[in-house]
Enzyme design. Structure first.
Site, short mmCIF file in Angstrom:
data_model
loop_
_atom_site.label_atom_id
_atom_site.label_comp_id
_atom_site.label_asym_id
_atom_site.label_seq_id
_atom_site.Cartn_x
_atom_site.Cartn_y
_atom_site.Cartn_z
N GLU A 83 2.20 -4.39 4.75
CA GLU A 83 2.37 -5.36 5.83
C GLU A 83 1.03 -5.73 6.46
O GLU A 83 0.83 -6.86 6.89
CB GLU A 83 3.32 -4.79 6.89
CG GLU A 83 4.70 -4.44 6.37
CD GLU A 83 4.78 -3.05 5.76
OE1 GLU A 83 5.89 -2.64 5.36
OE2 GLU A 83 3.74 -2.36 5.68
N TYR B 99 -0.42 9.67 -1.98
CA TYR B 99 -0.23 9.44 -0.55
C TYR B 99 -0.26 10.73 0.25
O TYR B 99 0.26 11.77 -0.17
CB TYR B 99 1.11 8.74 -0.31
CG TYR B 99 1.13 7.30 -0.77
CD1 TYR B 99 0.73 6.28 0.08
CD2 TYR B 99 1.52 6.97 -2.06
CE1 TYR B 99 0.74 4.96 -0.33
CE2 TYR B 99 1.53 5.64 -2.49
CZ TYR B 99 1.14 4.66 -1.62
OH TYR B 99 1.12 3.35 -2.04
N GLY C 229 -1.92 -0.76 3.21
CA GLY C 229 -0.62 -0.90 3.85
C GLY C 229 -0.10 -2.31 3.61
O GLY C 229 -0.76 -3.28 3.97
N ASP D 78 0.98 -8.77 -1.97
CA ASP D 78 0.94 -8.97 -0.52
C ASP D 78 0.25 -10.29 -0.18
O ASP D 78 0.69 -11.02 0.71
CB ASP D 78 0.22 -7.81 0.15
CG ASP D 78 0.87 -6.47 -0.12
OD1 ASP D 78 2.11 -6.43 -0.23
OD2 ASP D 78 0.15 -5.46 -0.22
#
Length: 305
Positions: free
Chosen positions: A40, A112, A38, A266
């Protein structure tokens, strides 16, 4: 961690990643390793590793995968108090497929399984819960991406609310273009995600994502198209270009062993944000971002260990 260090609240979906222990098509793979994923959430973990306190605002299913993700965040020192547990919807996941390596770098694709997950049930009501309000009251910066508004109308409305009710908080936005989530809605995506970019204080995007959505990978052209954010960072395979107002810094990528590139963006984002909050120069922020990104390039995991 020093109490005066700013808190970053990362808003978005956490996922279980099932990573094959060998390359090849999924039908031939027998074993997988479980990991956290993920965008974030990867940023939150990388921030914590850079001694910048972070928290995640999200929702998880009341299941074993959800409990694993909470435990993984705890182990990395990320505040989990603003994660709501859904008693009926499951935790989302994705399965990574590892293709043959080209010049030592694995070709990966993701499959996914997030439909009807707990995170897709995010709505603005989540932001009004006491736990989330406590985190937002402490946060100096909120980090979001272009993934969250694509997973459901409620999640998009919640992200809109974070932008609209920002108060004195900085907003960081990473484009993270996911074409499958916007299939058949590309024009809408261009308007929605471009709107977030125009309203954020710190914007990051890869040159390939920018080219796919806005038709250019040129950093100067992107800066002309999005002049409002104080910081704009464009990452490329060979390095990055960063702007602070009119100031520009071009930085080459650092030499590093590359096994896979997923998640490195990220970590880069986290390093840049940590630098901004620490008051570093633009060049210092970029250098810190590149250093943190190298910690993900050498593994098939999506996050800093």
């Amino acid at each position: 961690m020093p109490e005066h260090t700013p808190l970053v609240a990362c808003f978005g979906e956490g996922l279980i990643a099932l990573v094959p222990t060998s390359t090849g098509p999924l039908e031939d793979v027998r074993t997988f390793e479980r990991s956290l994923a993920g965008a974030e959430w990867n940023v939150a973990i990388a921030l914590a590793s850079a001694h910048t306190p972070s928290a995640v605002i999200s929702r998880l299913g009341d299941d074993g995968f959800g409990r694993f993700l909470l435990s993984a965040l705890d182990e990395h020192g990320v505040d989990t108090s603003a994660i709501e547990i859904d008693p009926t919807a499951p935790t989302g996941l994705y399965v990574k497929e590892l293709g043959p390596a080209t010049q030592g770098v694995l070709a990966s694709s993701m499959h996914y399984y997030r439909a009807m997950s707990a995170a897709t049930r995010i709505t603005p009501a989540l932001l009004e819960t006491p736990a989330v309000q406590r985190v937002l009251a402490k946060a100096r910066l909120v980090h979001t991406t272009g993934i969250t508004p694509a997973i459901s109308d409620g999640a998009r409305a919640a992200q809109d609310a974070l932008f609209a009710e920002r108060g004195d908080r900085l907003i960081s936005f990473d484009l993270n273009w996911r074409p499958m989530l916007w299939e058949g809605r590309e024009d809408e995506a261009r308007e929605v995600l471009g709107g977030y970019m125009a309203r954020a204080d710190i914007v990051q995007c890869s040159s390939s994502d920018a080219a796919a959505l806005f038709g250019t990978s040129d950093a100067a052209a992107l800066r002309a198209a999005f002049p409002a954010p104080r910081y704009l960072v464009v990452t490329r395979e060979d390095g990055s270009v960063a702007f602070d107002g009119a100031e520009r810094v071009d930085a080459p990528a650092l030499d590093a062993t590359v096994v896979e590139t997923i998640g490195a963006g990220d970590a880069f984002a986290a390093g840049f944000l940590a630098g901004v909050l620490a008051g570093l120069s633009l060049a210092g922020c970029v250098a810190r971002a590149h250093r943190l990104a190298t910690r993900v390039l050498g593994t098939t995991r999506d996050h800093v260990d």
